[in-house]
Design an enzyme around this catalytic site. Sequence first.
Site, short mmCIF file in Angstrom:
data_model
loop_
_atom_site.label_atom_id
_atom_site.label_comp_id
_atom_site.label_asym_id
_atom_site.label_seq_id
_atom_site.Cartn_x
_atom_site.Cartn_y
_atom_site.Cartn_z
N ASN A 8 80.45 -4.06 33.00
CA ASN A 8 81.91 -3.98 32.97
C ASN A 8 82.43 -4.97 34.01
OD1 ASN A 8 84.58 -3.30 33.11
ND2 ASN A 8 84.26 -1.18 33.78
N TRP A 9 82.86 -6.11 33.53
CA TRP A 9 83.26 -7.19 34.45
C TRP A 9 84.64 -6.95 35.06
CZ3 TRP A 9 81.49 -12.33 31.53
CH2 TRP A 9 80.10 -12.31 31.40
N LYS A 10 85.34 -5.95 34.56
CA LYS A 10 86.67 -5.59 35.10
C LYS A 10 87.57 -6.84 35.18
CE LYS A 10 84.66 -1.55 37.22
NZ LYS A 10 84.68 -0.54 38.26
N HIS A 93 88.23 4.40 30.66
CA HIS A 93 87.66 4.21 31.99
C HIS A 93 88.58 4.85 33.02
CE1 HIS A 93 86.34 2.27 35.68
NE2 HIS A 93 85.21 2.01 35.06
N GLU A 95 89.65 3.88 35.74
CA GLU A 95 90.70 2.99 36.25
C GLU A 95 91.87 2.89 35.27
OE1 GLU A 95 88.01 -0.25 37.11
OE2 GLU A 95 87.13 0.99 38.70
N GLU A 169 80.78 8.70 34.26
CA GLU A 169 81.05 7.97 35.50
C GLU A 169 81.83 8.86 36.46
OE1 GLU A 169 80.95 3.45 34.74
OE2 GLU A 169 82.98 4.12 34.38
N GLY A 175 82.27 2.02 42.42
CA GLY A 175 82.60 0.99 43.41
C GLY A 175 82.50 1.45 44.86
N SER A 214 78.18 2.82 40.82
CA SER A 214 77.31 2.27 41.87
C SER A 214 75.86 2.15 41.45
CB SER A 214 77.45 3.08 43.16
OG SER A 214 78.78 2.98 43.66
N GLY A 235 79.34 -1.90 36.99
CA GLY A 235 80.49 -2.70 37.40
C GLY A 235 80.07 -3.81 38.32
N GLY A 236 80.18 -3.57 39.63
CA GLY A 236 79.94 -4.62 40.63
C GLY A 236 78.65 -5.39 40.43
P1 PGA Z 1 80.50 0.14 39.76
O1 PGA Z 1 81.50 0.36 38.52
O2 PGA Z 1 79.14 -0.12 39.19
O3 PGA Z 1 81.07 -1.03 40.50
O4 PGA Z 1 80.52 1.41 40.55
C1 PGA Z 1 81.09 1.06 37.37
C2 PGA Z 1 82.25 1.16 36.40
O5 PGA Z 1 83.38 1.36 36.84
O6 PGA Z 1 82.06 1.03 35.17
#
Ligand code: PGA
Length: 252
Positions: A8-10, A93, A95, A169, A175, A214, A235-236
């Site tokens: 997930n490149w956000k 998600h 977010e 999640e 994050g 994470s 994500g990250g």
């Molecule tokens: P993260 O994000 O790996 O940076 O914790 C995961 C996500 O939000 O899909």
Amino acid sequence: MRPLIAGNWKMHGSMAEAAALAGAVREGAAGLPAELLVCPTFLHVASVASLLAGSAVAVGGQDCHAAAKGAHTGDVSAPMLRDAGASHVILGHSERRTDHAETDAAVRAKAEAAAAAGLVPVVCVGETEAERLAGQAEAVVARQLAESLPDGFAGTGAPAGAAGIIAYEPVWAIGTGRTPTEADIGALHGFIRERLAARFGAAGQGMRILYGGSMKPGNAKAILALPNVDGGLVGGASLVAADFLAIARAAG
Ligand code: PGA
């Protein structure tokens, strides 16, 4: 079930950076023990999809509108994502649920739209830290599953016939560098499997349940080895091709 590692490149990266990342993932994708999916911003879906065409790496969006078209300024529809080369779409998600006040009902409508357009929906669920501390994690996830998943989630509603995917999640793990214990991840994934099987029968047994929050090369092997963990939503660490590929190797 073959694991899926989804990136997930956000809201990260320029055109050039997205292309470089996609190229590096493509280079390392052969012979991995997992399927790969990358989800760039809407702006980068078409270019990344054309760079990854013919490779083992699928492309997804990070959201879609519930309508196929119309007067919805700033939004992108599921058929548009499909047309741009996406095969999947992340929905609900945390977010989006927070930043855009997306409700379970909204996520459900989007998942229906995705399936109707032939996209595989990846629906995210997960509790906040306060909910976990209050002993409400399972209740919150149960409600999100009941109300965010359309009846066609098992695949009957999608022209492609592919089953939808769940991403568990925990909001407090996203994050932050913090993850639940392996026992807690295993318990929640087992709980999700029970709910899917109760609602969708045999199809629920075959649906992928990804873990997200994470996930890193250092913890991926232990998490991905847990029962009912069928991959990861990253994500990250997905922004660094070597880390993303290392996570995919850890799925073997
Ligand atoms: P993260 O994000 O790996 O940076 O914790 C995961 C996500 O939000 O899909």
